[in-house]
Design a protein around this motif. Sequence first.
Motif: not given
Length: 265
Positions: A200-213
């Motif tokens: 379980a190395h890493a996670r990438i997510w999208y921030d809806y408020e900032k509109r950034e990954f």
Amino acid sequence: MSIWDALLKAKQNINAQVENALGHGAAISPLAVRRDILNQVESKIVVDPTGKNLPFGRMVVRLQPQTVKQHAALEEAFVREDALKKYLLQTLQNLQIQCPKEFDVRVELQDVSELEEPPSRALFEIDFVRLHVLRLEEVPETKLSVIRGEAEQSVYQMKRDRILVGRPAEVLDREGRIVRKNDIIFLENEDEIDASVGNAHARIWYDYEKREFWIMDEGSRYGTRILRSGLVIEVPGEDPAGVQLQSGDDLYFGQAGLHFELNQL
């Protein structure tokens, strides 16, 4: 009547073994965790002439166990059969708190750190996503191409607000139960490059408020780095704040690498 007052009056059926697994004392019992979650929800309620309103389109509860024992306990008490999600939705309904039609609760159970002594962190975090953000913003499509190591696919294209990176397709606990399903899967072989990728190395997510990954290292043994314009950016282990990504970044998980791109619409 507050949410917590209503909780105290509601019938509770909490397994003693699960409670003990979370720690000693009521401060970290399942009941206390529910109370603290509901207290945060209560702080977001707006009262107006129409009544009590929760003006959000989504609520994301991230459970963050420190030990394998805590992971099993949180899974049993809150994740299995969507127990926490159903409980929160039912509680809001019982208290006549108005939510948007699209309102949803998402519960995420993070994996236990691979470090022998993982850093201390809160047992849970909650993100409240505003309705207008969900309505107006669609998750951009990402393209992640393997540049070092071997994965199940050479290119991953997806429109997801959470992408999990690891080595097996499914991560199991000691009792053989699935605790995580990776989206980007490096091969389990004898190659030292792929072997440097954690389960379980890493996670990438999208921030809806900032509109950034953003990207977060989940306490992996060999770390996560970003190569951007010739500069190496270390992604701190177990830091939920993460590091913002930019299209064109090269991401390294141990020795294995992915090229990150946003597909422009």
